[in-house]
Design an enzyme around this catalytic site. Structure first.
Site, PDB file in Angstrom:
ATOM      1  N   ARG A 243       0.842  -1.194   0.000  1.00  0.00           N
ATOM      2  CA  ARG A 243       0.000   0.000   0.000  1.00  0.00           C
ATOM      3  C   ARG A 243       0.873   1.238   0.000  1.00  0.00           C
ATOM      4  O   ARG A 243       1.744   1.394   0.848  1.00  0.00           O
ATOM      5  CB  ARG A 243      -0.944   0.008   1.207  1.00  0.00           C
ATOM      6  CG  ARG A 243      -1.968  -1.108   1.139  1.00  0.00           C
ATOM      7  CD  ARG A 243      -2.927  -1.104   2.308  1.00  0.00           C
ATOM      8  NE  ARG A 243      -3.748  -2.305   2.283  1.00  0.00           N
ATOM      9  CZ  ARG A 243      -4.583  -2.666   3.247  1.00  0.00           C
ATOM     10  NH1 ARG A 243      -4.697  -1.918   4.332  1.00  0.00           N
ATOM     11  NH2 ARG A 243      -5.289  -3.771   3.144  1.00  0.00           N
TER      12      ARG A 243
ATOM     13  N   SER B  62      -7.997  -1.454   0.683  1.00  0.00           N
ATOM     14  CA  SER B  62      -8.964  -1.827   1.709  1.00  0.00           C
ATOM     15  C   SER B  62      -9.730  -0.633   2.263  1.00  0.00           C
ATOM     16  O   SER B  62     -10.452   0.045   1.543  1.00  0.00           O
ATOM     17  CB  SER B  62      -8.253  -2.606   2.820  1.00  0.00           C
ATOM     18  OG  SER B  62      -9.164  -3.155   3.735  1.00  0.00           O
ATOM     19  N   HIS B  63      -9.546  -0.349   3.544  1.00  0.00           N
ATOM     20  CA  HIS B  63     -10.299   0.686   4.245  1.00  0.00           C
ATOM     21  C   HIS B  63      -9.614   2.043   4.184  1.00  0.00           C
ATOM     22  O   HIS B  63     -10.087   2.999   4.795  1.00  0.00           O
ATOM     23  CB  HIS B  63     -10.485   0.281   5.708  1.00  0.00           C
ATOM     24  CG  HIS B  63      -9.192  -0.025   6.403  1.00  0.00           C
ATOM     25  ND1 HIS B  63      -8.422  -1.117   6.078  1.00  0.00           N
ATOM     26  CD2 HIS B  63      -8.530   0.617   7.394  1.00  0.00           C
ATOM     27  CE1 HIS B  63      -7.346  -1.143   6.841  1.00  0.00           C
ATOM     28  NE2 HIS B  63      -7.377  -0.091   7.650  1.00  0.00           N
TER      29      HIS B  63
ATOM     30  N   ASP C 299     -16.274  -1.893   4.302  1.00  0.00           N
ATOM     31  CA  ASP C 299     -15.165  -1.020   3.915  1.00  0.00           C
ATOM     32  C   ASP C 299     -15.013  -0.978   2.402  1.00  0.00           C
ATOM     33  O   ASP C 299     -15.839  -1.525   1.656  1.00  0.00           O
ATOM     34  CB  ASP C 299     -13.875  -1.453   4.602  1.00  0.00           C
ATOM     35  CG  ASP C 299     -13.331  -2.773   4.069  1.00  0.00           C
ATOM     36  OD1 ASP C 299     -14.120  -3.564   3.528  1.00  0.00           O
ATOM     37  OD2 ASP C 299     -12.118  -3.017   4.201  1.00  0.00           O
TER      38      ASP C 299
ATOM     39  N   ASP D 289     -13.177  -2.425   0.108  1.00  0.00           N
ATOM     40  CA  ASP D 289     -13.145  -3.644  -0.700  1.00  0.00           C
ATOM     41  C   ASP D 289     -14.100  -4.724  -0.209  1.00  0.00           C
ATOM     42  O   ASP D 289     -14.092  -5.838  -0.728  1.00  0.00           O
ATOM     43  CB  ASP D 289     -11.721  -4.191  -0.793  1.00  0.00           C
ATOM     44  CG  ASP D 289     -11.187  -4.700   0.537  1.00  0.00           C
ATOM     45  OD1 ASP D 289     -11.553  -4.138   1.581  1.00  0.00           O
ATOM     46  OD2 ASP D 289     -10.393  -5.665   0.534  1.00  0.00           O
TER      47      ASP D 289
ATOM     48  N   ASP E 139     -14.418  -6.487   2.614  1.00  0.00           N
ATOM     49  CA  ASP E 139     -14.089  -7.621   3.481  1.00  0.00           C
ATOM     50  C   ASP E 139     -14.349  -7.321   4.952  1.00  0.00           C
ATOM     51  O   ASP E 139     -14.562  -8.235   5.744  1.00  0.00           O
ATOM     52  CB  ASP E 139     -12.651  -8.100   3.264  1.00  0.00           C
ATOM     53  CG  ASP E 139     -11.595  -7.054   3.554  1.00  0.00           C
ATOM     54  OD1 ASP E 139     -11.947  -5.874   3.747  1.00  0.00           O
ATOM     55  OD2 ASP E 139     -10.391  -7.410   3.550  1.00  0.00           O
ATOM     56  N   ARG E 140     -14.366  -6.051   5.350  1.00  0.00           N
ATOM     57  CA  ARG E 140     -14.646  -5.692   6.741  1.00  0.00           C
ATOM     58  C   ARG E 140     -16.107  -5.292   6.901  1.00  0.00           C
ATOM     59  O   ARG E 140     -16.762  -4.877   5.941  1.00  0.00           O
ATOM     60  CB  ARG E 140     -13.748  -4.535   7.191  1.00  0.00           C
ATOM     61  CG  ARG E 140     -12.274  -4.864   7.129  1.00  0.00           C
ATOM     62  CD  ARG E 140     -11.434  -3.654   7.507  1.00  0.00           C
ATOM     63  NE  ARG E 140     -10.025  -3.920   7.248  1.00  0.00           N
ATOM     64  CZ  ARG E 140      -9.049  -3.772   8.130  1.00  0.00           C
ATOM     65  NH1 ARG E 140      -9.321  -3.336   9.349  1.00  0.00           N
ATOM     66  NH2 ARG E 140      -7.796  -4.041   7.812  1.00  0.00           N
TER      67      ARG E 140
ATOM     68  N   THR F 111      -2.082 -10.653  13.832  1.00  0.00           N
ATOM     69  CA  THR F 111      -2.971  -9.869  12.984  1.00  0.00           C
ATOM     70  C   THR F 111      -2.614 -10.098  11.520  1.00  0.00           C
ATOM     71  O   THR F 111      -1.448 -10.095  11.141  1.00  0.00           O
ATOM     72  CB  THR F 111      -2.847  -8.372  13.320  1.00  0.00           C
ATOM     73  OG1 THR F 111      -3.296  -8.172  14.666  1.00  0.00           O
ATOM     74  CG2 THR F 111      -3.666  -7.522  12.383  1.00  0.00           C
TER      75      THR F 111
ATOM     76  N   GLU G 169     -11.301 -10.865  13.585  1.00  0.00           N
ATOM     77  CA  GLU G 169     -10.344  -9.895  14.082  1.00  0.00           C
ATOM     78  C   GLU G 169     -11.083  -8.710  14.681  1.00  0.00           C
ATOM     79  O   GLU G 169     -12.182  -8.356  14.223  1.00  0.00           O
ATOM     80  CB  GLU G 169      -9.455  -9.379  12.948  1.00  0.00           C
ATOM     81  CG  GLU G 169      -8.606 -10.423  12.282  1.00  0.00           C
ATOM     82  CD  GLU G 169      -7.756  -9.849  11.161  1.00  0.00           C
ATOM     83  OE1 GLU G 169      -6.627 -10.317  10.990  1.00  0.00           O
ATOM     84  OE2 GLU G 169      -8.232  -8.938  10.451  1.00  0.00           O
TER      85      GLU G 169
ATOM     86  N   SER H 110     -10.433  -5.794  14.152  1.00  0.00           N
ATOM     87  CA  SER H 110     -10.414  -4.734  13.149  1.00  0.00           C
ATOM     88  C   SER H 110     -11.541  -4.907  12.134  1.00  0.00           C
ATOM     89  O   SER H 110     -11.380  -4.642  10.949  1.00  0.00           O
ATOM     90  CB  SER H 110      -9.055  -4.694  12.447  1.00  0.00           C
ATOM     91  OG  SER H 110      -8.710  -5.972  11.945  1.00  0.00           O
TER      92      SER H 110
ATOM     93  N   LYS I  16     -11.488 -12.529   4.911  1.00  0.00           N
ATOM     94  CA  LYS I  16     -12.604 -12.069   5.726  1.00  0.00           C
ATOM     95  C   LYS I  16     -13.712 -11.638   4.776  1.00  0.00           C
ATOM     96  O   LYS I  16     -13.457 -11.242   3.638  1.00  0.00           O
ATOM     97  CB  LYS I  16     -12.192 -10.950   6.670  1.00  0.00           C
ATOM     98  CG  LYS I  16     -11.344  -9.843   6.094  1.00  0.00           C
ATOM     99  CD  LYS I  16     -10.916  -8.899   7.214  1.00  0.00           C
ATOM    100  CE  LYS I  16      -9.867  -7.895   6.759  1.00  0.00           C
ATOM    101  NZ  LYS I  16      -8.520  -8.464   6.727  1.00  0.00           N
TER     102      LYS I  16
END
Length: 559
Positions: free
Chosen positions: A23, A114-115, A280, A282, A284-285, A347, A371, A373, A384
Site C-alpha cells: 500500500r 482496503s479501508h 469497507d 473492498d 471484506d470488513r 494480525t 479480528e 479490526s 474475511k
C-alpha cells in the site's frame, strides 16, 4: 498477436508488502515503472502463473482502471494462459477468493488499499492471493520483496485495452481474457451457506427496518444483488451503494467515526432502524449495529460462533474457532463452552489460511474466525467476508424472531453477556505518526517488558501482572515462525493491554493500543466502556510515553 516488450528498469526502495499487500500513495504508484516492477516481481515469484490462470479486479478506487489494463498486458507477456477479470473491474475481496476457488485458478491479483482513503492524492494497493483463495503467505511475499530489490527489467505487451463494460471472452492466440460478472460465483456460494428463504421472510416482517452502507466502496453492487434482488430488501435500505474512485470524499472504514452517517441514523429515535451495517472499501470488513447499539467486532465473532447452528452450513457444528491476538477473549469463552479448539494468531487474515486448509482437508469447513479490526469470516473462502458476516447476523436475528416476541440486536448481545460474561474492549488508533518515534516507543516497551515478572503491578491498575511479552506465533500446520507480532501486558483478572504497529497504512506509522477487561457480573454489563477501562487506559498511556515519542496522547480514532 500482441507483441511482447521487455522494459529496462531499476529497483524502488520500500516495496515490501504489509499484512495485506503493498500500500502506497497513488502518486508514488504512478511513478514510471513503479507499479510494473511490483507486478513483474509477483509473476517471477509465483512461477506457476506461467501457463496458469489469474483472477483480477479491484475496489474501484482511483487508478484501478489503469492498473487493471497494465496487469492484463503483463500477464500476456509473462505467459499467463487466462485472466478472469471483473466487469467494470469491480471485484470485492471476498468474491475474488470465492472465484479463485470456484474456477480453480492459480491465484488472483486484487487492486485495493482496503479501508484506506482513495483519490488522486490518497492510497492505492495491490496484493496477491494464492490458489486456496487466501492472501499470499509470508514466504511468498518475502520472495516478491527480495525480487523488488534486484529487478532490472519487466515484460509487458502492446495488447489493446480490454473492454470491461461487457461480459465477454477475448482471445489472443494462446491468451484469453474473460470478463465475468464478479457476483456470480460469490452469490452462488452464499446461497449454499445461508437459508435465504428465512432471511427473505425476515425482510418482510413489519417493524423490521434495515440500513446497509457500502461507503461508496465496491460492495454496493454486491449488496444490491444479494440484499435487494435475492432477499427482497427495499432499495432505499442501501446507502453509499455507488462505487466511487474517491469513495465520495469519505474514508471507507466501517467504524463509529468514519461511518458517521450510518451511526447517526441507527441512533436516531425518529427512524427506529432495527439493524444496520457498513462495509469497507473492498467489502471484506464489516460493522454491525442495532438500534442505538454498537456490536464490537470481538463480540460479533463470538456471538456468530455461539449461534452458528442458525446457519445451515454449520448444522453439524463447529470444529474450531480462531481470533487474532489483539481481539478480545470473548471467543475463547465460546470455544470452551463448545469444547472446541481456539487458535490465537497474529494480525493478518493470511494466518487463518493454514488452519482453514487443515480442517477442510479433514472434511470440515466448520471453522469461524475474526479480528477486532472489523473482519469476520469462515472457511468457505480464505478472506474475511463482510457480506457473510451480515448474512450470519440476519440469520441469527431471523431465528431469534421466529415467534411473536421481538428480540433486538441489543437483546441478543446482552443475553450472550449473561451467559459468557462481558469483555469490555476499546482500541485507540494513532494514525500517520512519526515512524521513528513509533519505533522508539516499541524499543522502550520491549526493554520495559524484559524487566517485568508475574505479580508486578503497573501504574494505577490494581490487578497484578500475569505476564508481559512480545507475541510470536508458530504455525501449528507448517511450523513457520512469525516474531514481533505485538506487545502484551496480561493481568491476573484477564485484563490486557496490547500495543502494536499496524502494517496497513501508507504513510508514517499507525500505533494501535488495545484495552480489555473481563466482567462476569451482569450488574456491571451496562456500564460505560471507557469508565470501566479508565484505570487500564491511564496505565497504558503512562507506560507508552507517547508525548515523549510522538508528541501526543490524543488518538485519531477511538473504537
Amino acid at each position: 498477436m500482441a507483441k511482447v516488450v521487455e522494459v529496462q528498469t531499476v529497483p524502488f526502495k520500500g516495496q515490501k508488502p504489509g499484512t495485506s499487500g503493498l500500500r502506497k500513495k497513488v502518486t508514488e504508484v504512478q511513478t514510471p515503472h513503479y507499479f510494473e516492477n511490483f507486478v513483474q516481481c509477483t509473476f517471477d515469484a509465483v512461477e506457476e502463473l506461467k501457463g496458469g490462470t489469474l483472477v483480477l479486479g479491484g475496489d474501484g478506487r482511483f487508478y484501478n482502471d489503469v492498473a487493471i489494463q497494465t496487469v492484463i498486458k503483463m500477464a500476456l507477456a509473462n505467459g499467463v494462459k487466462k485472466v478472469f477479470v471483473a466487469k467494470d473491474g469491480l471485484f470485492c475481496t471476498p468474491a475474488v477468493s470465492a472465484s479463485i476457488r470456484a474456477r480453480k485458478a492459480t491465484g488472483g491479483i486484487i487492486l485495493t488499499a482496503s479501508h484506506n482513503p482513495g483519490g488522486p492524492t490518497e492510497d492505492f494497493g495491490i496484493k496477491y492471493n494464492g490458489s486456496n483463495g487466501g492472501p499470499a503467505v509470508e514466504s511468498v511475499t518475502e520472495k516478491i520483496f527480495r525480487k523488488t530489490e534486484t529487478i532490472t527489467s519487466y515484460k509487458t505487451s502492446d495488447l489493446k485495452d480490454i473492454d470491461l463494460t461487457t461480459v465477454a471472452t477475448h482471445t489472443f492466440g494462446d491468451f484469453t481474457v474473460e470478463v465475468i460478472d464478479a457476483r456470480d460465483d460469490y452469490v452462488g456460494l452464499l446461497k449454499q451457506i445461508f437459508d435465504f428463504d428465512a432471511i427473505r421472510e425476515l425482510m418482510k416482517k413489519e417493524g423490521f427496518k434495515f440500513l446497509f452502507d457500502a461507503l461508496n466502496g465496491v460492495m454496493g453492487p454486491f449488496a444490491k444483488k444479494v440484499l435487494v434482488d435475492e432477499l427482497g430488501a427495499p432499495i432505499e435500505s442501501l446507502q453509499g451503494a455507488t462505487p466511487l474512485p474517491d469513495f465520495g470524499g469519505g474514508h471507507p472504514d466501517p467504524n463509529l467515526v468514519y461511518a458517521k452517517k450510518l451511526v447517526d441514523r441507527l441512533y436516531s429515535k425518529e427512524e427506529n432502524i432495527f439493524f444496520g451495517c457498513a462495509w469497507d472499501g473492498d467489502g471484506d470488513r464489516n460493522m454491525v449495529l442495532g438500534h442505538n447499539f454498537f456490536v464490537t467486532p470481538s463480540d460479533s465473532v463470538a456471538i456468530i460462533s455461539a449461534n452458528a447452528s442458525s446457519i445451515p452450513f454449520y448444522k453439524d457444528g463447529l470444529k474450531a474457532v480462531s481470533r487474532s491476538m489483539p481481539t478480545s477473549g470473548a471467543l475463547d469463552r465460546v470455544a470452551k463452552d463448545l469444547n472446541i479448539p481456539l487458535y490465537e494468531v497474529p494480525t493478518g487474515w493470511k494466518f487463518f489460511g493454514n488452519l482453514m486448509d487443515k480442517y477442510e482437508a479433514e472434511g470440515s469447513q466448520g471453522f469461524i474466525c475474526g479480528e477486532e479490526s472489523f473482519g469476520t469470516g469462515s472457511a468457505h473462502i480464505r478472506e474475511k467476508d463482510g457480506m457473510w458476516a451480515i448474512l450470519a447476523w440476519l440469520s441469527i436475528i431471523a431465528a431469534k424472531n421466529a415467534g411473536n416476541e421481538v428480540v433486538s440486536v441489543a437483546d441478543i448481545v446482552k443475553d450472550h453477556w449473561k451467559k459468557f460474561g462481558r469483555n469490555f474492549y476499546c482500541r485507540y488508533d494513532y494514525e500517520a505518526v512519526s515512524l521513528e518515534g513509533a519505533n522508539k516507543m516499541v524499543t522502550h516497551l520491549v526493554e520495559r517488558i524484559s524487566g517485568l515478572k508475574k505479580g508486578d503491578k503497573l501504574g494505577i491498575f490494581e490487578t497484578p501482572l500475569e505476564y508481559a511479552d512480545e507475541f510470536e506465533y508458530t504455525d501449528p500446520v507448517d511450523g513457520s515462525l512469525s516474531a514481533h507480532q505485538g506487545l502484551r501486558f496480561a493481568f491476573q483478572d484477564g485484563s490486557r493491554i496490547i500495543i502494536r504497529l499496524s502494517g496497513t497504512g501508507s504513510v508514517g506509522a499507525t500505533i494501535r493500543l488495545y484495552l480489555e477487561k473481563y466482567e462476569p457480573n451482569v450488574d456491571n454489563h451496562d456500564k460505560e466502556t471507557l469508565d470501566i477501562l479508565a484505570p487500564l487506559i491511564k496505565t497504558a498511556l503512562s507506560e507508552m510515553k507517547l508525548h515523549e515519542f510522538i508528541g501526543t496522547e490524543t488518538p485519531t480514532v477511538i473504537t
